[in-house]
Design an enzyme around this catalytic site. Structure first.
Site, PDB file in Angstrom:
ATOM      1  N   ASP A  84       0.847  -1.198   0.000  1.00  0.00           N
ATOM      2  CA  ASP A  84       0.000   0.000   0.000  1.00  0.00           C
ATOM      3  C   ASP A  84       0.880   1.245   0.000  1.00  0.00           C
ATOM      4  OD1 ASP A  84      -2.186   1.687   0.189  1.00  0.00           O
ATOM      5  OD2 ASP A  84      -2.363   1.471   2.371  1.00  0.00           O
ATOM      6  N   LYS A  86       0.449   3.758  -2.353  1.00  0.00           N
ATOM      7  CA  LYS A  86      -0.330   4.863  -2.946  1.00  0.00           C
ATOM      8  C   LYS A  86       0.530   5.657  -3.927  1.00  0.00           C
ATOM      9  CE  LYS A  86      -3.529   5.180   0.992  1.00  0.00           C
ATOM     10  NZ  LYS A  86      -2.984   4.248   1.981  1.00  0.00           N
ATOM     11  N   LEU A  87       0.972   4.968  -4.973  1.00  0.00           N
ATOM     12  CA  LEU A  87       1.900   5.576  -5.944  1.00  0.00           C
ATOM     13  C   LEU A  87       1.238   6.728  -6.703  1.00  0.00           C
ATOM     14  CD1 LEU A  87       3.306   2.236  -7.414  1.00  0.00           C
ATOM     15  CD2 LEU A  87       4.385   3.701  -5.696  1.00  0.00           C
ATOM     16  N   THR A 140     -10.013   9.189   3.249  1.00  0.00           N
ATOM     17  CA  THR A 140     -11.125   9.542   4.140  1.00  0.00           C
ATOM     18  C   THR A 140     -10.746  10.678   5.088  1.00  0.00           C
ATOM     19  OG1 THR A 140     -10.420   7.722   5.542  1.00  0.00           O
ATOM     20  CG2 THR A 140     -12.310   7.321   4.117  1.00  0.00           C
TER      21      THR A 140
END
Ligand code: C5P
Length: 260
Positions: A84, A86-87, A140
């Protein structure tokens, strides 16, 4: 893989999660290894290897331990690593990063949706390692005020879920394998984009857990998330901080079974 040309759920790729009838309830559980050292991470892998479906390696552990930790988890627990990171970069860099990730055995890797459909398509179509691409829809941690300052149109500021849906469409059309979104959006994403489009939801809280100083706001129970169509649910502190983490994972798997 080739990009999808329309918004309607079309072909069902081989990686379809729900089509795999042999999936156990525990396979839905993604446990984040949110710890600072390889030793702590590997201890959790040993403890939970038989009780969860995937181990999530995030920025904290990856920066501390390097890619060797991905290989170590892969070797210890099978192909159960979700990277994870998030590239978010230009296509050439993203392609190479993805290739590296798949060489270390990651099953999933996350990329941001914000570079738009063309970049996502380019990355999805040049992914020889076969690591599956999950698009991050909307963090979020972003509220309506942030969305407004970032220049989003009023409809999205009023209803951030509609922005999540639009990003889901972009990711699906580009050929990404799935999406990270909240449990509140899982059902809409599945309904619109089809069963084969993987939905992974963080922000999961069993009713029996109380996380001290919890920073997750719009939480959903494991049962509700899976009943809404989530293929994977990310659950960290309710398992990690339990007196008996393996027992907590088993209890969550029981709730998932009831929803299936
Ligand atoms: O269950 P818990 O809140 O402990 O899970 C925390 C994990 O979930 C972290 O690894 C965090 O990166 C991830 N997360 C996420 N997206 C969110 C919220 C949390 O990926 N919107």
């Amino acid at each position: 893989m080739a990009g999808r040309s329309s918004r309607s759920p079309g072909r069902v790729p081989a990686f379809s999660q729900r089509a795999d009838l042999k999936r156990d309830a525990k396979d839905y559980i993604v446990f984040p290894l949110d710890v600072p050292t390889s030793a702590e991470a590997m201890e959790l892998v040993r403890l939970l290897g038989d009780h969860v479906g995937l181990f999530k390696v995030g920025l904290e552990l990856f920066i501390a331990s390097g890619p060797d930790i991905v290989r170590a988890i892969h070797d210890a627990a099978g192909r159960k690593v979700f990277l994870d990171l998030k590239l978010h970069d230009i296509p050439a860099t993203m392609r190479r990063a993805l290739l590296s990730a798949s060489r270390h055995g990651a099953r999933f890797v996350t990329v941001h949706c914000d570079q738009g459909g063309n970049l996502l398509r380019d990355v999805a179509e040049n992914n020889p390692g076969g690591t599956q691409i999950l698009a991050v829809s909307l963090l979020t941690s972003l509220g309506a005020e942030d969305l407004e300052r970032l220049g989003h149109r009023e409809a999205y500021v009023r209803d951030p879920s509609s922005l999540v849906l639009e990003k889901a469409r972009i990711a699906s059309e580009a050929g990404c394998h799935g999406l990270i979104c909240s449990g509140h959006e899982a059902a809409r994403v599945k309904r619109e984009l089809g069963e084969a489009f993987v939905v992974m939801t963080p922000g999961i809280r069993p009713e029996w857990t109380l996380v001290a100083g919890d920073d997750q706001k719009r939480v959903v129970t494991p049962r509700k998330a899976v009943a809404s169509g989530a293929d994977y649910i990310v659950i960290g502190r309710p398992i990690r901080d339990a007196k008996d983490p393996a027992e907590a994972a088993r209890r969550i798997a029981g709730e998932i079974s009831a929803a299936l």
